[in-house]
Motif scaffolding. Structure first.
Motif, short mmCIF file in Angstrom:
data_model
loop_
_atom_site.label_atom_id
_atom_site.label_comp_id
_atom_site.label_asym_id
_atom_site.label_seq_id
_atom_site.Cartn_x
_atom_site.Cartn_y
_atom_site.Cartn_z
N UNK A 466 0.86 -1.20 0.00
CA UNK A 466 0.00 0.00 0.00
C UNK A 466 0.89 1.24 0.00
N UNK A 467 0.67 2.15 -1.01
CA UNK A 467 1.50 3.34 -1.18
C UNK A 467 0.77 4.53 -0.54
N UNK A 468 1.48 5.29 0.32
CA UNK A 468 0.94 6.48 0.97
C UNK A 468 1.89 7.65 0.76
N UNK A 469 1.34 8.85 0.73
CA UNK A 469 2.19 10.06 0.66
C UNK A 469 2.64 10.42 2.06
N UNK A 470 3.49 11.46 2.21
CA UNK A 470 3.99 11.80 3.57
C UNK A 470 2.88 12.15 4.55
N UNK A 471 1.68 12.59 4.09
CA UNK A 471 0.58 12.92 5.00
C UNK A 471 -0.21 11.70 5.41
N UNK A 472 0.16 10.51 4.90
CA UNK A 472 -0.55 9.29 5.28
C UNK A 472 -1.75 9.00 4.40
N UNK A 473 -1.96 9.75 3.31
CA UNK A 473 -3.08 9.50 2.42
C UNK A 473 -2.66 8.53 1.32
#
Length: 524
Positions: A466-473
């Motif tokens: 699962x890929x997330x951006x630095x904000x956790x989205x």
């Protein structure tokens, strides 16, 4: 082109120089003048104390001014419409290029003007009620102290003192004033107010009556007593005031304001005190007449008393009839008392007989006889009643025992039936409860398996990430990844950091599968 004007040898004046020259010319030519005219535009003295008005006749008018110092020394004050003779000097007022008269003295233009002024002033003061008859007061019959307002050097004060000495000597206080001239009115008004200001029991006693006196003279000589200040002081006086100004034919305004007017100063002295000799003679005559009247009254009362005494009856005549009536009443009293005593004695015996019949002793005896007549019957009746009640109680007790046994048997039977019913329900309840618990457990297992299959972590265990951006989205497409963007990869056994970069048309990660947006949505 304008033609040049011929030079002139006429001197050039400034406006101030011309005004000054005119002023000096007028003052030199008219240094002292007497001017007759009618006062116009007079509104009283200015706040500075100066008075400004005009003097006019049928063809011309001139401005007039009275300086403060001259205004205070005037014998008469200017009034609107008054015809006067003004004495002064002609001068100019450079500020408005007008000439005027500076007045030093002022006098009315003839007797006619003075009489007109006097009549006008009389109407004015009368309208204020200063001359009203109801304000007049009676003079004291015999004053202890007499105050006189007059000149101390004239013949008036000597006439008053001589007349008072002849008629009835009294203490006289003289307030010296000028009875003619510029200060006459102010001094007379101050004297009247000064006498009124004295304390009745002070060191200088307050007069009981005042006399304002002056000898005869012309209307100009008597003008001070026509001044408004004198009239108002006379009207305000709390001490009865007698006006004795001039001769009998002379009339001044103070005569109207005074409580009484005397024709002459000597007449004023006669008005304020009676004649002592005549007063003594009158008192002696009244005393003699009073004594004679008292003697006549005593003699008449003595004669009346003797006549009344003769008509009165003697004590024996007054009491004889009363004494006879008393004796007759005493004779009748004793038999009446005896009869009354016998009558009351008979009534007492009758009442005693009735009381004996209703006495407590008789009542107790009657009750005892009735009780003896009843005998043992109540006791026997009570015993029989007790026996009957005992039998009834025994029968009721036996019936209660039988009823209790029957009730106990019925209750035991009902309890046995209820116990059997409860046992049957308990035997059926245990299998039903076990079956319900088994069904609930099977449903719980199926839901747990469904939850495990739908959980995204089970997908990660199959090799996805699962890929997330630095904000956790979550990142749902390759277009959303920027070159050099920091990413977080979540695996089944943990997380790892990565940096995004575009390869061809889609971003790729080395040797790893990335869950698509549709799969991520399915995971949730």
């Amino acid at each position: 082109m304008f033609a040049a004007k011929a030079p002139s040898n006429a001197p050039e004046w400034s406006v101030s120089d011309l005004a000054g020259a005119l002023k000096r010319t007028l003052e030199d030519a008219f240094g002292h003048v007497r001017l007759r005219g009618e006062v116009s535009g007079y509104r009283g003295p200015h706040s500075s104390g100066h008075a400004y008005f005009c003097l006019k006749d049928q063809n011309a008018r001139i401005d007039a001014v009275i300086w403060k110092g001259s205004f205070a020394r005037l014998k008469i004050r200017p009034e609107e419409g008054m015809e006067v003779i003004a004495t002064g000097r002609i001068t100019t007022f450079p500020g408005s290029s007008k000439y005027q008269i500076v007045i030093d003295s002022l006098e009315p233009a003839g007797i006619g003007a003075l009489m007109a002024l006097l009549e006008e002033r009389r109407r004015k003061l009368n309208a204020e009620g200063l001359f009203a008859p109801e304000r007049k007061r009676r003079l004291p019959y015999l004053p202890r102290v007499i105050g006189v307002v007059t000149s101390p050097t004239g013949a008036v004060i000597r006439d008053i003192l001589h007349r008072l000495e002849d008629r009835f000597p009294r203490r006289v206080l003289v307030w010296p004033v000028r009875v003619q001239g510029e200060t006459c009115a102010a001094e007379v008004a101050a004297a009247i107010r000064g006498f009124n200001a004295l304390e009745p029991d002070g060191k200088i006693p307050r007069p009981d009556v005042l006399i304002v006196a002056r000898g005869g003279g012309s209307i100009e000589d008597l003008w001070g007593f026509n001044e408004e200040i004198v009239v108002r002081a006379a009207a305000e006086s709390g001490i009865p005031l007698v006006s004795a100004v001039g001769h009998e034919t002379d009339t001044t305004l103070i005569d109207y304001a005074a409580d009484i007017r005397a024709p002459t100063p000597t007449g004023a002295a006669e008005m304020v005190v009676p004649v002592r000799i005549e007063l003594l003679a009158g008192v002696n005559d009244l005393s003699r007449r009073h004594m004679e009247a008292m003697l006549r009254l005593i003699e008449r009362r003595r004669s009346d008393l003797r006549a009344t005494a003769r008509a009165l009856p003697t004590p024996e005549m007054l009491f004889s009839a009363k004494r006879q009536r008393l004796d007759l009443a005493a004779t009748k009293l004793y038999p009446a008392l005896a009869r009354n005593a016998r009558g009351h004695e008979e009534q007492l015996r009758k009442v005693a007989g009735r009381l004996a019949q209703v006495s407590p002793v008789a009542n107790v005896a009657r009750m005892r006889a009735r009780l003896d007549a009843v005998g043992p019957r109540p006791y026997n009746a009570l015993c029989r009643s007790i026996v009957l009640r005992s039998e009834n109680l025994k029968q009721i007790s036996r019936r209660l025992v039988v009823s209790r046994e029957a009730l106990l048997r019925a209750e035991r039977t009902r309890l046995a039936q209820a116990g059997e019913t409860l046992n049957g329900l308990a035997e059926r309840l245990a299998p039903a409860l076990q079956g319900q618990i088994a069904r609930k457990a099977e449903r719980l297992d199926s839901l747990s398996k469904l939850f495990g299959s739908l959980n995204y972590k089970s997908v990660l265990e199959r090799g996805y990430a699962l890929v997330r951006d630095p904000d956790g989205l979550p990142v749902r497409s390759a277009d959303a990844v920027l070159d050099g963007q920091a990413l977080v990869l979540e695996f089944a056994d943990g997380k790892a950091d990565a940096t995004g970069g575009r390869i061809g048309s889609r971003p790729k990660l080395a040797k790893q599968k990335v869950a698509t947006a549709e799969e991520q949505g399915a995971l949730f």
